[in-house]
Design a protein around this motif. Sequence first.
Motif, PDB file in Angstrom:
ATOM      1  N   MET A   1       0.716  -1.049   0.099  1.00  0.00           N
ATOM      2  CA  MET A   1       0.107  -0.146   0.033  1.00  0.00           C
ATOM      3  C   MET A   1       0.921   1.284  -0.004  1.00  0.00           C
ATOM      4  N   SER A 185     -13.553  -0.194  -5.960  1.00  0.00           N
ATOM      5  CA  SER A 185     -12.376  -0.328  -5.302  1.00  0.00           C
ATOM      6  C   SER A 185     -12.031  -1.453  -4.747  1.00  0.00           C
ATOM      7  N   LEU A 186     -10.638  -1.502  -4.628  1.00  0.00           N
ATOM      8  CA  LEU A 186     -10.037  -2.951  -4.356  1.00  0.00           C
ATOM      9  C   LEU A 186     -10.325  -2.885  -2.643  1.00  0.00           C
ATOM     10  N   GLU A 187     -11.030  -4.170  -2.106  1.00  0.00           N
ATOM     11  CA  GLU A 187     -11.099  -4.252  -0.982  1.00  0.00           C
ATOM     12  C   GLU A 187     -11.933  -3.405   0.144  1.00  0.00           C
ATOM     13  N   GLY A 188     -12.583  -2.464  -0.772  1.00  0.00           N
ATOM     14  CA  GLY A 188     -13.297  -1.475  -0.089  1.00  0.00           C
ATOM     15  C   GLY A 188     -12.629  -0.166   0.300  1.00  0.00           C
ATOM     16  N   ARG A 189     -11.266  -0.092  -0.079  1.00  0.00           N
ATOM     17  CA  ARG A 189     -10.498   1.053   0.388  1.00  0.00           C
ATOM     18  C   ARG A 189     -10.815   2.337  -0.625  1.00  0.00           C
ATOM     19  N   GLN A 311     -11.867  -7.435 -13.448  1.00  0.00           N
ATOM     20  CA  GLN A 311     -13.084  -7.112 -13.098  1.00  0.00           C
ATOM     21  C   GLN A 311     -13.895  -7.369 -14.019  1.00  0.00           C
ATOM     22  N   ARG A 314     -13.171 -12.642 -14.781  1.00  0.00           N
ATOM     23  CA  ARG A 314     -12.532 -13.563 -13.680  1.00  0.00           C
ATOM     24  C   ARG A 314     -11.381 -14.241 -14.186  1.00  0.00           C
ATOM     25  N   PRO A 321      -0.400  -6.516  -9.015  1.00  0.00           N
ATOM     26  CA  PRO A 321      -1.587  -5.970  -8.236  1.00  0.00           C
ATOM     27  C   PRO A 321      -2.047  -4.916  -8.878  1.00  0.00           C
ATOM     28  N   ASN A 324      -5.233   1.046  -7.170  1.00  0.00           N
ATOM     29  CA  ASN A 324      -6.712   1.051  -6.710  1.00  0.00           C
ATOM     30  C   ASN A 324      -7.218   2.393  -7.260  1.00  0.00           C
TER      31      ASN A 324
END
Length: 416
Positions: A1, A185-189, A311, A314, A321, A324
């Motif tokens: 991150m 957004s990735l993982e809700g971030r 997205q 799949r 990665p 974001n």
Amino acid sequence: MLARPPGQIGRPSTVVLLLAIMAAGWVADLRGTAQTGAAPRASHVCAAVRWNDVARSLVRRGYVDPLWAVRTYALVSMAQHDAALAVASSANHNGGDGEALVAAAVTASSATVLAALYPHEVPRVAADLQIDLESLRQRVSGPALAAAIATADSIARRVIAERATDGAVSLEAADRPSASGAWISLEGRPPLRPDWGRVRPVLMRDAASISLRPPPAPDSPEFTAALATVRAYTRVGSARQDALVRKWADGPGTDTPPGHWNAIATELIRTYGLDDVEAARVLAVMNMALFDASIVCWRTKFEFWYPRPSQADRNVVPTIPPPNFPSYPSGHAAFSGAASAFLAYRFPDEARRLVELAEEAAESRVVAGIHYPFDSAEGLRQGRYLGDLAIALYQAGGALFSPRARTAPATREGGG
């Protein structure tokens, strides 16, 4: 991150402050008479390149995101150039070594900007400043050196003050469109700086005047073909693909994508032996193009909220990665288009290689599975448009800090 850089620019930690934390006796010497005698003349090292390296090191240390990084590079190099130009024009009247006085101006202006943007790094910046000014004071009188530092510090502080209200520190949230298929957004971030598209540019009058090209509709043949291309890359890798992805990854803890192009530019400056004024001009104009390219790119991203390939399907498994923020257009491509277009103009013997590098950087994100081919094509197009504006600014000559009306007709900007 990615670590978030300082939330706002604080009161400038000026060169005066940096000098104050050094040995008091050395500061007194700076105000004194010329140093004479046995001290050898230091060999010239391009100060603009040296402090570009310092700026990139702070970006790496802070795990700074690419948007704050490109703003760092732009503000440092703009201050460098205008300080160098101001001191160069008066160096003959001040006496001493004009080359050393220009280097002092570049050094002092860089330190002032970096201390303001990264206040937690003031001791490190001060150490670099002390090393460079110790060398320079062997070549010029104390009063002339102090005058050059004062001029550079004043210019740098004006740059900082003017850009303090450019909107870059805004932390507004983004409202995701309700339509199905929009980027998630990735993982809700929170996404990375979704309001960056409203930052005040430096080449253009207003980024909002640009007509944005929409991406292909998700049910269009163009989208289907592009997604199939990305899927094929991720299913069947190759040594070339892996090398390409690694070369241009520019992830957390690196110079970032705009910093990658700063490294390319500094190598060209070294190779062609540019002096400090010209080196600072090349870096400043290029970084202005990179900065504005980031604004146009981010405005487009959060206008269309286009989903990443993984997205949309799949079966697409990226090899790195996904960042974001939305897919369209490619930030790597936008940065690469802007830098390569300007540098190819300034270094025509390197033009073919620079264009190839930009296309390679854009391709690397497609083969990594995080962008569609049309993402990269649009990013390159946007970047090259900013590169053209940078060329016009470079040709105009003069100082860069004064706001300029560089916006071309909307038909050209939007591209239709």
